[in-house]
Design a protein around this motif. Structure first.
Motif, PDB file in Angstrom:
ATOM      1  N   ILE A 147       0.931  -1.256  -0.170  1.00 54.09           N
ATOM      2  CA  ILE A 147      -0.069  -0.009  -0.125  1.00 54.09           C
ATOM      3  C   ILE A 147       0.743   1.158  -0.016  1.00 54.09           C
ATOM      4  O   ILE A 147       2.086   1.249   0.439  1.00 54.09           O
ATOM      5  CB  ILE A 147      -0.800   0.233   1.293  1.00 54.09           C
ATOM      6  N   PRO A 148       0.383   2.545  -0.476  1.00 52.66           N
ATOM      7  CA  PRO A 148      -0.834   2.452  -1.141  1.00 52.66           C
ATOM      8  C   PRO A 148      -0.747   1.908  -2.422  1.00 52.66           C
ATOM      9  O   PRO A 148       0.241   1.545  -2.889  1.00 52.66           O
ATOM     10  CB  PRO A 148      -1.454   3.902  -1.271  1.00 52.66           C
ATOM     11  N   GLN A 149      -1.895   1.912  -3.399  1.00 55.04           N
ATOM     12  CA  GLN A 149      -1.796   1.509  -4.843  1.00 55.04           C
ATOM     13  C   GLN A 149      -1.440   2.497  -5.292  1.00 55.04           C
ATOM     14  O   GLN A 149      -0.649   2.251  -6.658  1.00 55.04           O
ATOM     15  CB  GLN A 149      -3.397   1.009  -5.021  1.00 55.04           C
ATOM     16  N   TYR A 150      -1.637   3.881  -5.613  1.00 57.79           N
ATOM     17  CA  TYR A 150      -1.420   4.822  -6.358  1.00 57.79           C
ATOM     18  C   TYR A 150      -0.979   5.915  -5.266  1.00 57.79           C
ATOM     19  O   TYR A 150      -1.530   5.979  -4.125  1.00 57.79           O
ATOM     20  CB  TYR A 150      -2.672   5.588  -6.999  1.00 57.79           C
ATOM     21  N   GLN A 151      -0.019   6.762  -5.733  1.00 57.48           N
ATOM     22  CA  GLN A 151       0.488   8.100  -4.774  1.00 57.48           C
ATOM     23  C   GLN A 151       0.782   9.048  -5.877  1.00 57.48           C
ATOM     24  O   GLN A 151       1.537   8.948  -6.698  1.00 57.48           O
ATOM     25  CB  GLN A 151       1.527   7.683  -3.911  1.00 57.48           C
ATOM     26  N   HIS A 152       0.210  10.253  -5.682  1.00 61.31           N
ATOM     27  CA  HIS A 152       0.673  11.654  -6.605  1.00 61.31           C
ATOM     28  C   HIS A 152       0.891  12.542  -5.783  1.00 61.31           C
ATOM     29  O   HIS A 152       0.484  12.944  -4.573  1.00 61.31           O
ATOM     30  CB  HIS A 152      -0.823  11.833  -7.339  1.00 61.31           C
ATOM     31  N   VAL A 153       2.281  12.925  -5.943  1.00 64.46           N
ATOM     32  CA  VAL A 153       2.906  14.095  -5.312  1.00 64.46           C
ATOM     33  C   VAL A 153       3.206  15.172  -6.124  1.00 64.46           C
ATOM     34  O   VAL A 153       3.697  15.084  -7.386  1.00 64.46           O
ATOM     35  CB  VAL A 153       4.132  13.443  -4.471  1.00 64.46           C
ATOM     36  N   GLN A 154       3.492  16.214  -5.265  1.00 60.34           N
ATOM     37  CA  GLN A 154       4.213  17.234  -6.008  1.00 60.34           C
ATOM     38  C   GLN A 154       5.615  17.243  -5.944  1.00 60.34           C
ATOM     39  O   GLN A 154       6.181  16.562  -4.895  1.00 60.34           O
ATOM     40  CB  GLN A 154       3.775  18.818  -5.012  1.00 60.34           C
ATOM     41  N   GLU A 155       6.305  17.546  -6.881  1.00 61.38           N
ATOM     42  CA  GLU A 155       7.642  17.311  -7.052  1.00 61.38           C
ATOM     43  C   GLU A 155       8.512  18.087  -5.708  1.00 61.38           C
ATOM     44  O   GLU A 155       7.967  19.328  -5.245  1.00 61.38           O
ATOM     45  CB  GLU A 155       8.480  18.017  -8.097  1.00 61.38           C
ATOM     46  N   GLY A 156       9.339  17.436  -5.216  1.00 62.84           N
ATOM     47  CA  GLY A 156       9.853  17.794  -3.801  1.00 62.84           C
ATOM     48  C   GLY A 156       9.375  17.153  -2.434  1.00 62.84           C
ATOM     49  O   GLY A 156       9.885  17.453  -1.476  1.00 62.84           O
ATOM     50  N   GLU A 157       8.205  16.732  -2.744  1.00 64.43           N
ATOM     51  CA  GLU A 157       7.498  15.975  -1.422  1.00 64.43           C
ATOM     52  C   GLU A 157       8.069  14.804  -1.257  1.00 64.43           C
ATOM     53  O   GLU A 157       8.745  14.247  -2.203  1.00 64.43           O
ATOM     54  CB  GLU A 157       5.794  15.993  -1.853  1.00 64.43           C
ATOM     55  N   THR A 187       6.204   7.465   0.514  1.00 63.23           N
ATOM     56  CA  THR A 187       6.605   6.118   1.254  1.00 63.23           C
ATOM     57  C   THR A 187       5.719   4.928   0.677  1.00 63.23           C
ATOM     58  O   THR A 187       4.392   5.312   0.522  1.00 63.23           O
ATOM     59  CB  THR A 187       6.619   6.143   2.529  1.00 63.23           C
ATOM     60  N   THR A 188       6.147   3.936   0.419  1.00 66.28           N
ATOM     61  CA  THR A 188       5.183   2.868  -0.096  1.00 66.28           C
ATOM     62  C   THR A 188       5.670   1.597   1.204  1.00 66.28           C
ATOM     63  O   THR A 188       6.822   1.486   1.576  1.00 66.28           O
ATOM     64  CB  THR A 188       5.622   2.280  -1.220  1.00 66.28           C
ATOM     65  N   TYR A 189       4.632   0.736   1.569  1.00 65.26           N
ATOM     66  CA  TYR A 189       4.613  -0.276   2.554  1.00 65.26           C
ATOM     67  C   TYR A 189       4.360  -1.426   2.028  1.00 65.26           C
ATOM     68  O   TYR A 189       3.404  -1.705   1.288  1.00 65.26           O
ATOM     69  CB  TYR A 189       3.855   0.150   3.725  1.00 65.26           C
ATOM     70  N   ASN A 208       7.333  -7.370   7.205  1.00 65.00           N
ATOM     71  CA  ASN A 208       7.281  -6.001   6.738  1.00 65.00           C
ATOM     72  C   ASN A 208       8.559  -5.062   6.171  1.00 65.00           C
ATOM     73  O   ASN A 208       9.488  -5.401   6.762  1.00 65.00           O
ATOM     74  CB  ASN A 208       6.361  -5.201   7.430  1.00 65.00           C
ATOM     75  N   SER A 209       8.222  -4.149   5.258  1.00 68.06           N
ATOM     76  CA  SER A 209       9.206  -3.437   4.777  1.00 68.06           C
ATOM     77  C   SER A 209       8.586  -2.338   4.177  1.00 68.06           C
ATOM     78  O   SER A 209       7.590  -1.900   3.916  1.00 68.06           O
ATOM     79  CB  SER A 209       9.872  -4.226   3.481  1.00 68.06           C
ATOM     80  N   SER A 210       9.477  -1.256   4.164  1.00 67.83           N
ATOM     81  CA  SER A 210       9.196   0.265   3.310  1.00 67.83           C
ATOM     82  C   SER A 210      10.381   0.749   2.649  1.00 67.83           C
ATOM     83  O   SER A 210      11.607   0.612   2.777  1.00 67.83           O
ATOM     84  CB  SER A 210       8.554   0.973   4.325  1.00 67.83           C
ATOM     85  N   LEU A 211       9.788   1.504   1.585  1.00 71.52           N
ATOM     86  CA  LEU A 211      10.583   2.458   0.752  1.00 71.52           C
ATOM     87  C   LEU A 211      10.040   3.688   0.922  1.00 71.52           C
ATOM     88  O   LEU A 211       9.143   4.131   0.681  1.00 71.52           O
ATOM     89  CB  LEU A 211      10.526   1.845  -0.602  1.00 71.52           C
ATOM     90  N   HIS A 212      11.020   4.643   1.249  1.00 72.10           N
ATOM     91  CA  HIS A 212      11.097   5.984   1.438  1.00 72.10           C
ATOM     92  C   HIS A 212      11.647   6.740   0.404  1.00 72.10           C
ATOM     93  O   HIS A 212      13.040   6.541   0.380  1.00 72.10           O
ATOM     94  CB  HIS A 212      11.113   6.542   2.957  1.00 72.10           C
ATOM     95  N   ILE A 213      11.149   7.934  -0.130  1.00 72.09           N
ATOM     96  CA  ILE A 213      11.993   8.637  -1.213  1.00 72.09           C
ATOM     97  C   ILE A 213      11.818  10.058  -0.658  1.00 72.09           C
ATOM     98  O   ILE A 213      10.634  10.528  -0.484  1.00 72.09           O
ATOM     99  CB  ILE A 213      11.220   8.584  -2.673  1.00 72.09           C
ATOM    100  N   GLY A 253       7.061   6.309 -11.568  1.00 73.75           N
ATOM    101  CA  GLY A 253       7.044   4.457 -11.890  1.00 73.75           C
ATOM    102  C   GLY A 253       6.394   3.682 -10.863  1.00 73.75           C
ATOM    103  O   GLY A 253       5.622   4.355 -10.068  1.00 73.75           O
ATOM    104  N   THR A 254       6.378   2.566 -11.102  1.00 66.52           N
ATOM    105  CA  THR A 254       5.684   1.832 -10.089  1.00 66.52           C
ATOM    106  C   THR A 254       6.694   1.013  -9.166  1.00 66.52           C
ATOM    107  O   THR A 254       7.857   0.335  -9.873  1.00 66.52           O
ATOM    108  CB  THR A 254       4.886   0.491 -10.754  1.00 66.52           C
ATOM    109  N   TYR A 255       6.631   0.849  -8.142  1.00 66.23           N
ATOM    110  CA  TYR A 255       7.528   0.445  -7.112  1.00 66.23           C
ATOM    111  C   TYR A 255       7.047  -0.911  -6.782  1.00 66.23           C
ATOM    112  O   TYR A 255       5.782  -1.078  -5.944  1.00 66.23           O
ATOM    113  CB  TYR A 255       8.004   1.359  -6.125  1.00 66.23           C
ATOM    114  N   PHE A 256       7.684  -2.229  -6.857  1.00 65.98           N
ATOM    115  CA  PHE A 256       7.125  -3.301  -6.353  1.00 65.98           C
ATOM    116  C   PHE A 256       8.166  -3.844  -5.012  1.00 65.98           C
ATOM    117  O   PHE A 256       9.370  -3.618  -5.084  1.00 65.98           O
ATOM    118  CB  PHE A 256       7.286  -4.445  -7.414  1.00 65.98           C
ATOM    119  N   CYS A 257       7.458  -4.515  -4.159  1.00 62.69           N
ATOM    120  CA  CYS A 257       8.318  -5.286  -3.115  1.00 62.69           C
ATOM    121  C   CYS A 257       7.957  -6.764  -3.647  1.00 62.69           C
ATOM    122  O   CYS A 257       6.999  -7.214  -4.296  1.00 62.69           O
ATOM    123  CB  CYS A 257       7.912  -5.062  -1.660  1.00 62.69           C
ATOM    124  N   ALA A 258       9.204  -7.587  -3.330  1.00 66.29           N
ATOM    125  CA  ALA A 258       9.063  -8.982  -3.550  1.00 66.29           C
ATOM    126  C   ALA A 258       9.608  -9.751  -2.284  1.00 66.29           C
ATOM    127  O   ALA A 258      10.741  -9.537  -2.035  1.00 66.29           O
ATOM    128  CB  ALA A 258       9.660  -9.292  -4.799  1.00 66.29           C
TER     129      ALA A 258
END
Lengths: 115, 109
Positions: free
Chosen positions: B7-17, B20-22, B71-76, B85-90
């Motif tokens: 989660i989440p399935q989609y995320q729209h951000v302003q450049e500079g924000e 995080t995906t979980y 569990n895992s997370s990716l934070h940009i 793009g689309t970020y996948f965990c495996a």
């Protein structure tokens, strides 16, 4: 090295037709696998192989056959295509089938449409 | 069987924000990997985490693996348009990798 090569890139089939998606890798990887990618469902494992002569089923194997006669090649066969098999198919390989091995290398994908 | 939820399935951000995906697994994982897929492209490996509680950084990307290895997370940090793009965990099961459904990131300049 070419990496993982998939052919064809695009294919349109009629319901009931058969076809084979080809996958070849030149990295001497023991592990190879096929995934299908559908919107909102990520990548789902169809079949995989941990070495020549060995194959096993993944999450969604029904309607697909595989064989692994050589280390390099891992073709995916659709014996009687159905519209539900419309998808993008990815072949992937990695170095060895052990527990803490490294990355999967993906091919560029094959987009299949079944009418 | 092993389930990997993202989660989440989609995320729209302003450049500079930040973004995080979980990723959560129904079973303990031996390792977890993260991949990025650009629009129209194929998944490309980003990183692998193996140890409980592990944290790894790649420039603006921070990856974490939970203490229980479920569990895992990716934070940009400070997203850029190149992060689209689309970020996948495996997650690593017995002999295969099971992927989450992915988080599709779009960045508005």
């Amino acid at each position: 090295n070419a990496g993982v090569t998939q052919t064809p890139k695009f294919q349109v089939l009629k319901t009931g037709q058969s076809m084979t998606l080809q996958c070849a890798q030149d990295m001497n990887h023991e592990y190879m696998s096929w995934y299908r990618q559908d919107p909102g469902m990520g990548l789902r494992l169809i079949h995989y192989s941990v070495g020549a002569g060995i194959t096993d089923q993944g999450e969604v194997p029904n309607g697909y056959n595989v064989s692994r006669s050589t280390t390099e090649d891992f073709p995916l066969r659709l014996l009687s295509a159905a519209p539900s098999q419309t998808s993008v198919y990815f072949c992937a390989s990695r170095r060895a089938p052990g527990r803490n091995t490294g990355e999967l290398f993906f091919g560029e994908g094959s987009r299949l449409t079944v009418l | 069987g092993q389930q990997v939820m993202q989660i989440p399935q989609y995320q729209h951000v302003q450049e500079g924000e930040d973004f995080t995906t979980y990723c959560n697994s129904s079973t303990t994982l031996s390792n977890i990997q993260w991949y990025k897929q650009r629009p129209g492209g194929h998944p490309v490996f980003l990183i692998q985490l193996v140890k409980s509680g592990e944290v790894k950084k790649q420039k603006r990307l921070t990856f974490q693996f939970g203490e229980a290895k479920k569990n895992s997370s990716l934070h940009i940090t400070a997203t850029q348009t190149t992060d689209v793009g689309t970020y996948f965990c495996a997650g690593r099961g017995n002999n295969d990798m099971r992927f989450g459904a992915g988080t599709r990131l779009t960045v508005k300049p």
